[in-house]
Design a protein around this motif. Structure first.
Motif, PDB file in Angstrom:
ATOM      1  N   ALA A 179       0.981  -1.215   0.083  1.00 46.43           N
ATOM      2  CA  ALA A 179       0.015   0.046   0.062  1.00 46.43           C
ATOM      3  C   ALA A 179       0.998   1.427   0.083  1.00 46.43           C
ATOM      4  CB  ALA A 179      -0.984   0.028   1.380  1.00 46.43           C
ATOM      5  N   ALA A 180       0.243   2.424  -0.325  1.00 48.82           N
ATOM      6  CA  ALA A 180       0.803   3.762  -0.258  1.00 48.82           C
ATOM      7  C   ALA A 180       1.657   4.108   0.954  1.00 48.82           C
ATOM      8  CB  ALA A 180      -0.007   4.781  -0.739  1.00 48.82           C
ATOM      9  N   ASN A 181       1.047   3.334   2.190  1.00 53.34           N
ATOM     10  CA  ASN A 181       1.760   3.498   3.177  1.00 53.34           C
ATOM     11  C   ASN A 181       3.024   2.557   3.454  1.00 53.34           C
ATOM     12  OD1 ASN A 181       0.785   1.062   3.878  1.00 53.34           O
ATOM     13  ND2 ASN A 181      -0.913   1.811   5.300  1.00 53.34           N
ATOM     14  N   GLY A 182       3.344   1.658   2.627  1.00 50.83           N
ATOM     15  CA  GLY A 182       4.548   1.008   2.901  1.00 50.83           C
ATOM     16  C   GLY A 182       4.138  -0.347   3.459  1.00 50.83           C
ATOM     17  N   ASN A 183       2.959  -0.638   3.866  1.00 51.26           N
ATOM     18  CA  ASN A 183       2.718  -1.955   4.527  1.00 51.26           C
ATOM     19  C   ASN A 183       2.045  -2.990   3.385  1.00 51.26           C
ATOM     20  OD1 ASN A 183       3.118  -1.007   6.983  1.00 51.26           O
ATOM     21  ND2 ASN A 183       1.018  -0.441   7.436  1.00 51.26           N
ATOM     22  N   SER A 184       2.198  -4.087   3.608  1.00 52.42           N
ATOM     23  CA  SER A 184       1.833  -5.151   2.758  1.00 52.42           C
ATOM     24  C   SER A 184       0.387  -5.735   3.060  1.00 52.42           C
ATOM     25  CB  SER A 184       2.579  -6.569   3.012  1.00 52.42           C
ATOM     26  OG  SER A 184       3.979  -6.389   2.445  1.00 52.42           O
ATOM     27  N   TRP A 185      -0.421  -6.306   1.942  1.00 53.28           N
ATOM     28  CA  TRP A 185      -1.656  -6.814   2.277  1.00 53.28           C
ATOM     29  C   TRP A 185      -1.723  -7.846   1.234  1.00 53.28           C
ATOM     30  CZ3 TRP A 185      -4.555  -6.922  -2.109  1.00 53.28           C
ATOM     31  CH2 TRP A 185      -3.994  -6.032  -3.278  1.00 53.28           C
ATOM     32  N   SER A 186      -2.831  -8.967   1.344  1.00 57.82           N
ATOM     33  CA  SER A 186      -3.022  -9.837   0.721  1.00 57.82           C
ATOM     34  C   SER A 186      -4.368 -10.103   0.663  1.00 57.82           C
ATOM     35  CB  SER A 186      -2.147 -11.153   0.938  1.00 57.82           C
ATOM     36  OG  SER A 186      -2.541 -11.555   2.269  1.00 57.82           O
ATOM     37  N   GLY A 187      -4.963 -10.887  -0.619  1.00 56.83           N
ATOM     38  CA  GLY A 187      -6.402 -11.320  -0.415  1.00 56.83           C
ATOM     39  C   GLY A 187      -6.608 -12.124  -1.388  1.00 56.83           C
ATOM     40  N   THR A 188      -8.076 -12.679  -1.707  1.00 54.28           N
ATOM     41  CA  THR A 188      -8.366 -13.370  -2.791  1.00 54.28           C
ATOM     42  C   THR A 188      -9.974 -12.887  -3.013  1.00 54.28           C
ATOM     43  OG1 THR A 188      -9.548 -14.861  -1.378  1.00 54.28           O
ATOM     44  CG2 THR A 188      -7.483 -15.652  -1.940  1.00 54.28           C
ATOM     45  N   THR A 189     -10.066 -13.115  -4.592  1.00 56.38           N
ATOM     46  CA  THR A 189     -11.472 -12.928  -4.906  1.00 56.38           C
ATOM     47  C   THR A 189     -12.016 -14.177  -5.782  1.00 56.38           C
ATOM     48  OG1 THR A 189     -10.495 -11.837  -7.018  1.00 56.38           O
ATOM     49  CG2 THR A 189     -11.202 -10.449  -5.306  1.00 56.38           C
ATOM     50  N   GLN A 190     -13.201 -14.375  -5.520  1.00 58.38           N
ATOM     51  CA  GLN A 190     -13.725 -15.689  -6.226  1.00 58.38           C
ATOM     52  C   GLN A 190     -14.994 -15.145  -6.928  1.00 58.38           C
ATOM     53  OE1 GLN A 190     -14.274 -19.103  -3.642  1.00 58.38           O
ATOM     54  NE2 GLN A 190     -14.358 -20.294  -5.773  1.00 58.38           N
ATOM     55  N   ARG A 191     -15.255 -15.309  -8.189  1.00 57.11           N
ATOM     56  CA  ARG A 191     -16.618 -15.225  -8.764  1.00 57.11           C
ATOM     57  C   ARG A 191     -17.249 -16.538  -8.884  1.00 57.11           C
ATOM     58  NH1 ARG A 191     -18.778 -10.996 -11.991  1.00 57.11           N
ATOM     59  NH2 ARG A 191     -20.344 -11.931 -13.341  1.00 57.11           N
ATOM     60  N   ILE A 192     -18.251 -16.807  -8.411  1.00 53.98           N
ATOM     61  CA  ILE A 192     -19.351 -17.690  -8.320  1.00 53.98           C
ATOM     62  C   ILE A 192     -20.599 -17.320  -8.938  1.00 53.98           C
ATOM     63  CG2 ILE A 192     -20.272 -19.680  -7.212  1.00 53.98           C
ATOM     64  CD1 ILE A 192     -18.123 -19.569  -5.164  1.00 53.98           C
ATOM     65  N   GLY A 193     -20.983 -17.893 -10.275  1.00 50.65           N
ATOM     66  CA  GLY A 193     -22.260 -17.284 -10.817  1.00 50.65           C
ATOM     67  C   GLY A 193     -22.126 -15.719 -11.128  1.00 50.65           C
ATOM     68  N   ASN A 194     -23.139 -15.076 -10.461  1.00 50.35           N
ATOM     69  CA  ASN A 194     -23.126 -13.623 -10.516  1.00 50.35           C
ATOM     70  C   ASN A 194     -22.404 -12.854  -9.309  1.00 50.35           C
ATOM     71  OD1 ASN A 194     -24.208 -13.500 -12.995  1.00 50.35           O
ATOM     72  ND2 ASN A 194     -26.203 -13.440 -12.530  1.00 50.35           N
ATOM     73  N   THR A 195     -21.755 -13.485  -8.427  1.00 55.49           N
ATOM     74  CA  THR A 195     -21.444 -12.883  -7.081  1.00 55.49           C
ATOM     75  C   THR A 195     -20.041 -13.212  -7.060  1.00 55.49           C
ATOM     76  OG1 THR A 195     -23.394 -13.664  -6.085  1.00 55.49           O
ATOM     77  CG2 THR A 195     -21.550 -13.012  -4.528  1.00 55.49           C
ATOM     78  N   THR A 196     -19.319 -12.140  -6.565  1.00 60.35           N
ATOM     79  CA  THR A 196     -17.977 -11.900  -6.621  1.00 60.35           C
ATOM     80  C   THR A 196     -17.584 -11.907  -4.954  1.00 60.35           C
ATOM     81  OG1 THR A 196     -17.501 -10.987  -8.542  1.00 60.35           O
ATOM     82  CG2 THR A 196     -15.619 -10.959  -6.793  1.00 60.35           C
ATOM     83  N   TYR A 197     -16.901 -12.794  -4.323  1.00 60.23           N
ATOM     84  CA  TYR A 197     -16.449 -12.952  -3.095  1.00 60.23           C
ATOM     85  C   TYR A 197     -15.038 -12.485  -2.865  1.00 60.23           C
ATOM     86  CZ  TYR A 197     -20.827 -15.770  -3.080  1.00 60.23           C
ATOM     87  OH  TYR A 197     -22.057 -16.231  -3.195  1.00 60.23           O
ATOM     88  N   SER A 198     -14.701 -11.622  -1.736  1.00 58.99           N
ATOM     89  CA  SER A 198     -13.392 -11.272  -1.666  1.00 58.99           C
ATOM     90  C   SER A 198     -13.225 -11.258  -0.085  1.00 58.99           C
ATOM     91  CB  SER A 198     -13.244  -9.782  -1.973  1.00 58.99           C
ATOM     92  OG  SER A 198     -13.846  -9.511  -3.083  1.00 58.99           O
ATOM     93  N   SER A 199     -11.877 -11.613   0.245  1.00 60.31           N
ATOM     94  CA  SER A 199     -11.420 -11.751   1.577  1.00 60.31           C
ATOM     95  C   SER A 199      -9.903 -11.770   1.556  1.00 60.31           C
ATOM     96  CB  SER A 199     -11.883 -13.181   2.410  1.00 60.31           C
ATOM     97  OG  SER A 199     -10.955 -14.060   1.648  1.00 60.31           O
ATOM     98  N   GLY A 200      -9.320 -11.137   2.733  1.00 56.11           N
ATOM     99  CA  GLY A 200      -7.951 -11.131   3.084  1.00 56.11           C
ATOM    100  C   GLY A 200      -7.603 -10.197   4.124  1.00 56.11           C
ATOM    101  N   ILE A 201      -6.316  -9.662   4.111  1.00 58.18           N
ATOM    102  CA  ILE A 201      -5.692  -8.890   5.352  1.00 58.18           C
ATOM    103  C   ILE A 201      -5.312  -7.716   4.682  1.00 58.18           C
ATOM    104  CG2 ILE A 201      -3.997  -8.780   7.119  1.00 58.18           C
ATOM    105  CD1 ILE A 201      -6.031 -10.948   7.541  1.00 58.18           C
ATOM    106  N   ASP A 202      -5.978  -6.275   5.062  1.00 54.33           N
ATOM    107  CA  ASP A 202      -5.647  -5.338   4.502  1.00 54.33           C
ATOM    108  C   ASP A 202      -4.250  -4.741   5.122  1.00 54.33           C
ATOM    109  OD1 ASP A 202      -5.957  -3.983   7.168  1.00 54.33           O
ATOM    110  OD2 ASP A 202      -7.772  -3.093   6.633  1.00 54.33           O
ATOM    111  N   SER A 203      -3.838  -3.385   4.656  1.00 52.51           N
ATOM    112  CA  SER A 203      -2.445  -3.076   4.946  1.00 52.51           C
ATOM    113  C   SER A 203      -2.289  -2.502   6.251  1.00 52.51           C
ATOM    114  CB  SER A 203      -2.030  -1.835   4.128  1.00 52.51           C
ATOM    115  OG  SER A 203      -3.008  -0.633   4.324  1.00 52.51           O
ATOM    116  N   ARG A 204      -3.245  -2.759   7.225  1.00 50.51           N
ATOM    117  CA  ARG A 204      -3.312  -2.181   8.595  1.00 50.51           C
ATOM    118  C   ARG A 204      -3.353  -3.873   9.223  1.00 50.51           C
ATOM    119  NH1 ARG A 204      -7.293   2.798   8.450  1.00 50.51           N
ATOM    120  NH2 ARG A 204      -5.840   4.091   7.440  1.00 50.51           N
ATOM    121  N   GLY A 205      -3.423  -4.791   8.692  1.00 52.43           N
ATOM    122  CA  GLY A 205      -3.106  -6.200   9.320  1.00 52.43           C
ATOM    123  C   GLY A 205      -4.736  -6.624   9.787  1.00 52.43           C
TER     124      GLY A 205
END
Length: 122
Positions: free
Chosen positions: A76-102
């Motif tokens: 991120a612009a603050n220098g911290n790392s982040w990670s996540g996944t997105t998955q599309r199932i039918g017409n819905t996209t699911y997202s999850s992960g850890i943001d740059s603030r943990g």
């Protein structure tokens, strides 16, 4: 689904943002109405994004799609790392992960059939 991950990531991080891009499918330069500018490079199932915000802070994102799941990580612009996944199932996209603030995040977005939102070019 070339740019869906990017539209989702922008929507999660800064509200829904419309980007204007120039270039080819393999390489584009984009700007958005939040003051971000970024380069997008696509190689096979991987996408690399390097950008800066209106204050000149830099950020990056790397994504790899395997099947209907896209794995993201970045700095991120603050220098911290982040990670996540997105998955599309039918017409819905699911997202999850850890943001740059943990902090963990998760959510879903329903897109009616035939409508893919900004940035989508399927």
């Amino acid at each position: 689904m070339k740019a869906a991950f990017f539209a989702i990531t922008l929507a999660l991080s800064s509200g829904f943002t419309h980007a204007a891009c120039t270039g080819s499918g393999a390489f584009s330069y984009c700007t958005d109405n939040s003051g971000n500018s970024y380069n997008v490079q696509r190689i096979g199932n991987q996408t690399y994004v390097q950008g800066s915000n209106r204050h000149g802070d830099t950020w990056s994102q790397n994504s790899q799609t395997i099947g209907n799941i896209t794995y993201h990580n970045g700095t991120a612009a603050n220098g911290n790392s982040w990670s996540g996944t997105t998955q599309r199932i039918g017409n819905t996209t699911y997202s999850s992960g850890i943001d740059s603030r943990g902090n963990p995040y998760s959510g879903s977005n329903y897109t009616p059939s035939g409508s893919y939102g900004y940035g989508e070019d399927d």
